[in-house]
Design a protein around this motif. Sequence first.
Motif: not given
Lengths: 343, 166
Positions: A68-72, A78-82, A95-101
């Motif tokens: 998540m740190e690497e995202l703007t 935008s991920l919240v909006e979706k 310290g947060r990470y996301l796995m997304l299909s």
Amino acid sequence: MAEKWYERSGEHGSVVISSRIRLARNLKSYPFPNRASLEQKREIALRVKKAIEESNSTLAGSFSFISMEELTQLQAVSLVEKHLISPEFASDRKGRYLMLSEDEAISIMINEEDHIRIQVLGSGLSLNELYNTANNIDTLLDDALGFAFNEKLGYLTQCPTNLGTGMRASLMLHLPATEKNRAIARIAGNLSKLGMELRGTFGEGSDVKGSLYQMSNQITLGISEHTAIENLKNIASQMIEQEEKSLEELSKTLEMQDIIFRSAAVLKSARLMTNDEAMKLLSNVRAGMVTGLIESKDYSLLNRMSEQIQPATLMTSNNREMTPQERDSARAELLRRELKELF
Amino acid sequence: MLCQSCKKNEATTHIKRVVNGRIEEYDLCPECAKKMGYTSLFSNFESEWNSLLGSFFGGGLPSRTSATRCKSCGASFSEIAKRGMVGCPDCYETFYEELLPSIKKIHGNTRHNGKFPSSSGRQLAIVNELESMQEQLNEAIARQEFEKAAELRDKINELKGESKNG
Ligand SMILES: [Zn+2]
Ligand SMILES: [Zn+2]
């Protein structure tokens, strides 16, 4: 690009926009996120990643792993909006990470409130299918990682509100007629007695946005996944029936017909449009589709529009920061283009 | 701190939500937080939990807990109450007595019913799966879905066999 989950149509799509299953899980041998070090959080994330990648399931190939740190900030919002991550997860990304299909139906938040939040989204009323998917991922991860569990309290979670199954099942409902009849508060009151919750989704002010309501189970300890889902489905089917009936009545009035056709006209010709206005107009058009005043039944197009017109999502797809007016202009243009053929 | 919305009550909840492409943060009292429907898809009951623990706390802390720390993560019960977050899975053993009243208040129950992970022992998992399938079987029969019922009955027999052998 893979088809996204919200581009598919689902059962009872007239009233049920989407269904969601979320499971809260934690690894046995680590402190919960509020007491875990960054090093531990990273280790957990890499173990989850490895477990998914090494599983023989067909799922493995379709996931991307995101630090998540690497995202703007914009991409995160935008991920919240979706509805793929929580606002909390987007604001504090260390310290947060996301796995997304690839189809954005499955998201695994790592180190949100719990070590692992498995979330599966689908269009229409599809709780059983979504639960099966979530359950399979849960079993796969548990076999590899070992989840914290206690015979009495069930799955152990950072916040005791999620103990037991750790499952939150929810439905996003479109209830314009029920809302107009001022029946929401009464239903919400009755639901809370049954361990369920009905709440509005909010726009800029304190008005409910686009007549959208979220219904979910509130109690997770002492009630099985199966029963919680059945309860939710039973109530939902009554509400769907009621909403369709009320909307049918309402659409016989000239006022409602005027609102629906006016909304369609504005969507087709406006040059500037705020998000709240667009959500309201799309809601009216959906009501037009349900009652047959508008011939099309392409609910998934409306769902896709509601996702794409959100501010951060709009800016992300345009690859730049935009002023509010630039956004309103781009939003109006997108809606004109996409809805042109519709009515 | 006062609630940013009504400016009257004490703010107990810190909330974040996305408005117009930006994350906004508010400090709200429980009432205003509820009124504003402060989460979108993500329910968060921390505020209730905090106020539950708060009132529990107000009644005077049992003397044992202020000194006791969790052997695994080092959390004390007062830290847990203050943050509204439990320290680690083992805290539930260490502070079981202290946590139980709040858990009962939140859920109305104190005993899990639902999925058991296979890591908790296959036997337990089977017992639970059997219960859930029996439940589904009864429903299928009530709805006169006999094909589904027959399918479920076969699966139940299969599981029962496995349970004996295991
Ligand atoms: Zn307030
Ligand atoms: Zn602990």
